[in-house]
Design a protein around this motif. Structure first.
Motif, mmCIF file in Angstrom:
data_model
loop_
_atom_site.group_PDB
_atom_site.id
_atom_site.type_symbol
_atom_site.label_atom_id
_atom_site.label_comp_id
_atom_site.label_asym_id
_atom_site.label_seq_id
_atom_site.Cartn_x
_atom_site.Cartn_y
_atom_site.Cartn_z
ATOM 1 N N LEU A 95 46.971 27.597 7.306
ATOM 2 C CA LEU A 95 47.633 26.312 7.234
ATOM 3 C C LEU A 95 46.720 26.204 6.024
ATOM 4 N N ASN A 96 46.909 24.945 5.233
ATOM 5 C CA ASN A 96 46.629 25.312 4.295
ATOM 6 C C ASN A 96 45.575 24.047 4.474
ATOM 7 N N ARG A 97 44.738 23.877 5.523
ATOM 8 C CA ARG A 97 43.525 23.046 6.081
ATOM 9 C C ARG A 97 42.392 24.385 5.888
ATOM 10 N N ASP A 98 43.313 25.421 6.119
ATOM 11 C CA ASP A 98 42.122 26.695 6.888
ATOM 12 C C ASP A 98 41.992 27.179 5.369
ATOM 13 N N ILE A 99 42.953 27.450 4.063
ATOM 14 C CA ILE A 99 42.267 27.839 3.325
ATOM 15 C C ILE A 99 41.865 26.900 3.312
ATOM 16 N N ASN A 100 41.282 25.536 2.880
ATOM 17 C CA ASN A 100 40.085 24.931 2.083
ATOM 18 C C ASN A 100 39.184 24.927 2.927
#
Length: 122
Positions: A95-100
């Motif tokens: 998830l992009n959220r996890d990257i961030n």
């Protein structure tokens, strides 16, 4: 693997490389580009363009934004994953959220998945 070279997707892949999302840029420039096992970005794999691909580990990494939670896109992602798995590839979705919010954890997870695929401990 299904035809790796798909001339109809090459220009699309080049365009995607030029216009990576901020999460793709972060993962590429801050981890995968200098990772000891080679990764490619926006790699044509049959009828799809994978966000990141490691041929040695037979691993595809897909970064998913909010649009991937819509019913239509969930079905598309399942078909894409099934297609790639038919050719011996493992697909991991991040998830992009996890990257961030958990970049270190994401990098550790990818490292573990590569080592597992290559049967390397450490």
């Amino acid at each position: 693997m299904y035809k790796k070279y798909n001339k109809y997707l090459i220009s699309n892949a080049k365009e995607l490389r030029k216009n990576m999302t901020k999460e793709e840029k972060h993962l590429w420039y801050d981890f995968l580009r200098d990772y000891p096992v080679r990764f490619h970005r926006q790699k044509v794999s049959g009828k799809y363009v994978a966000d990141f691909y490691c041929s040695k580990a037979k691993l595809v990494i897909e970064l998913d934004g909010l649009q991937h939670y819509e019913n239509e896109n969930i079905i598309k992602d399942e078909k894409r994953t099934a297609f790639l798995e038919l050719y011996g590839l493992r697909v991991i979705r991040i998830l992009n959220r996890d990257i961030n919010k958990n970049f270190t954890g994401v990098c550790k997870y990818i490292d573990e998945q590569v080592k597992k695929a290559l049967n390397v401990s450490g």
